[in-house]
Design an enzyme around this catalytic site. Structure first.
Site, PDB file in Angstrom:
ATOM      1  N   SER A   9       0.727  -1.183   0.150  1.00 15.66           N
ATOM      2  CA  SER A   9      -0.093   0.130  -0.124  1.00 15.66           C
ATOM      3  C   SER A   9       0.814   1.289   0.141  1.00 15.66           C
ATOM      4  CB  SER A   9      -0.799   0.018   1.278  1.00 15.66           C
ATOM      5  OG  SER A   9      -1.540   1.371   1.330  1.00 15.66           O
ATOM      6  N   HIS A  34      -1.240  -1.342  -4.153  1.00 15.48           N
ATOM      7  CA  HIS A  34      -2.403  -0.808  -3.531  1.00 15.48           C
ATOM      8  C   HIS A  34      -2.512   0.684  -3.382  1.00 15.48           C
ATOM      9  CE1 HIS A  34      -6.141  -1.758  -1.360  1.00 15.48           C
ATOM     10  NE2 HIS A  34      -5.627  -0.780  -0.231  1.00 15.48           N
ATOM     11  N   ASP A  36      -4.487   3.928  -1.904  1.00 13.21           N
ATOM     12  CA  ASP A  36      -5.719   4.295  -0.937  1.00 13.21           C
ATOM     13  C   ASP A  36      -6.168   5.669  -1.346  1.00 13.21           C
ATOM     14  OD1 ASP A  36      -5.977   1.932   0.727  1.00 13.21           O
ATOM     15  OD2 ASP A  36      -3.903   2.112   1.298  1.00 13.21           O
ATOM     16  N   MET A  38      -8.472   8.526  -0.220  1.00 11.49           N
ATOM     17  CA  MET A  38      -9.523   8.998   0.986  1.00 11.49           C
ATOM     18  C   MET A  38      -9.753  10.328   0.732  1.00 11.49           C
ATOM     19  SD  MET A  38      -6.864   7.758   4.025  1.00 11.49           S
ATOM     20  CE  MET A  38      -6.570   5.893   3.973  1.00 11.49           C
ATOM     21  N   HIS A  67      -8.425   1.550  -4.175  1.00  7.56           N
ATOM     22  CA  HIS A  67      -9.174   1.271  -2.950  1.00  7.56           C
ATOM     23  C   HIS A  67      -9.879   2.704  -2.580  1.00  7.56           C
ATOM     24  CE1 HIS A  67      -9.801   0.296   1.630  1.00  7.56           C
ATOM     25  NE2 HIS A  67     -10.906   0.452   1.109  1.00  7.56           N
ATOM     26  N   PHE A 144      -6.631   5.145   8.031  1.00  9.53           N
ATOM     27  CA  PHE A 144      -5.362   5.375   8.569  1.00  9.53           C
ATOM     28  C   PHE A 144      -4.232   3.963   8.196  1.00  9.53           C
ATOM     29  CE2 PHE A 144      -7.920   8.187  10.522  1.00  9.53           C
ATOM     30  CZ  PHE A 144      -7.070   9.401  10.604  1.00  9.53           C
ATOM     31  N   GLY A 146      -0.805   1.685   9.413  1.00  8.68           N
ATOM     32  CA  GLY A 146      -0.259   1.478  10.902  1.00  8.68           C
ATOM     33  C   GLY A 146      -1.134   0.914  11.871  1.00  8.68           C
ATOM     34  N   ASP A 176      -6.941  -6.303   4.128  1.00  4.59           N
ATOM     35  CA  ASP A 176      -6.282  -4.789   4.129  1.00  4.59           C
ATOM     36  C   ASP A 176      -6.174  -4.208   5.613  1.00  4.59           C
ATOM     37  OD1 ASP A 176      -5.142  -2.270   3.402  1.00  4.59           O
ATOM     38  OD2 ASP A 176      -6.988  -1.739   2.278  1.00  4.59           O
ATOM     39  N   GLY A 177      -5.016  -3.903   5.951  1.00  3.37           N
ATOM     40  CA  GLY A 177      -4.866  -3.114   7.241  1.00  3.37           C
ATOM     41  C   GLY A 177      -4.152  -4.298   8.259  1.00  3.37           C
ATOM     42  N   GLY A 178      -3.169  -3.672   8.684  1.00  5.87           N
ATOM     43  CA  GLY A 178      -2.269  -4.308   9.787  1.00  5.87           C
ATOM     44  C   GLY A 178      -1.897  -5.669   9.451  1.00  5.87           C
ATOM     45  N   SER A 199       2.821  -0.668   6.082  1.00  4.97           N
ATOM     46  CA  SER A 199       3.947  -0.590   6.966  1.00  4.97           C
ATOM     47  C   SER A 199       4.934  -1.667   6.810  1.00  4.97           C
ATOM     48  CB  SER A 199       3.425  -0.199   8.299  1.00  4.97           C
ATOM     49  OG  SER A 199       2.107  -0.070   8.621  1.00  4.97           O
TER      50      SER A 199
END
Ligand code: DX5
Ligand code: ZN
Length: 217
Positions: A9, A34, A36, A38, A67, A144, A146, A176-178, A199
């Protein structure tokens, strides 16, 4: 042990050196990129939009997996296509009747994806299993990078994978995420085919090793 594709990402990249950062993850084995988007409205954060995607398009051959965390995504589909996006993923929360927008994305010659927030039950996707080219399960509240991975996302992945399988659909599931090397194997076992990781890739000292670990290759 199943393997997965890895989609770094861009949100976690150093934006002052975008071309170098993209070249770095491309050389490290990224399968797609990816992006993002927003809008500060659907999510409480702003990231980047059309002009940045146009610039990214010029410096990579990676598929641009976009996304859309924006209200009224239908207003901008053509602009994203013209900027060079390859796939557009929309949220069920912004498109409660998603069939027309998914068809419109297809009509533009792009792949379409459908996603939902952690609080939205996965069953919301079930009427549309045959209508999308990918499904994205959010493991964090969008907005967000991280954040910490929410393991409940894995239950959603399993339920979605078995519903797709039951209909003979091989449509990939993204998460997606973490996502990190500690939870990637659980994601792959649950049925994730594409791991989105910000990250864990851009922040790693060795991006190639991070991508290898995540993918299980
Ligand atoms: C969150 C975004 C994610 C995010 C992932 O709203 O959709 O793609 O950038 O970042 P990490 O992997 O750092 O959680
Ligand atoms: Zn994302």
């Amino acid at each position: 042990m199943p393997t997965a594709l890895v989609a770094p990402s861009l949100l976690a990249a150093d934006f002052s050196r975008l071309a170098e950062e993209i070249a770095r993850v491309e050389a490290a084995g990224a399968d797609l990129l990816h992006l993002d988007v927003m809008d500060g409205h659907f999510v409480p954060n702003l990231s980047f939009g059309i002009p940045v995607i146009e610039s990214v398009r010029k410096v990579t051959r990676l598929k641009l997996d976009t996304h859309l965390m924006i209200s009224e995504p239908a207003r901008y589909l053509k602009a994203f296509k013209d900027a060079g996006a390859d796939a557009l993923t929309v949220h069920l929360e912004t498109c409660p009747q998603p069939q027309p927008i998914l068809e419109e994305i297809h009509g533009l010659g792009l792949e379409c994806g459908l996603t939902l927030n952690p609080a939205t039950p996965v069953e919301g996707l079930f009427p549309y299993l045959a209508d999308a080219d990918l499904f994205l399960i959010m493991a964090v509240q969008p907005g967000f990078g991280g954040q910490r991975f929410q393991p409940a996302a894995l239950d959603k992945v399993r339920a979605l994978r078995s519903s797709l399988d039951a209909q003979g659909l091989v449509t990939p599931i993204q998460i997606d995420g973490g996502v990190n090397p500690q939870n990637a194997a659980d994601c792959r076992r649950a049925g994730v085919g594409i791991l989105v990781a910000g990250s864990a890739v851009f922040g790693a000292p060795d991006a190639a090793a991070a991508i290898r670990d995540l993918s299980g290759r």
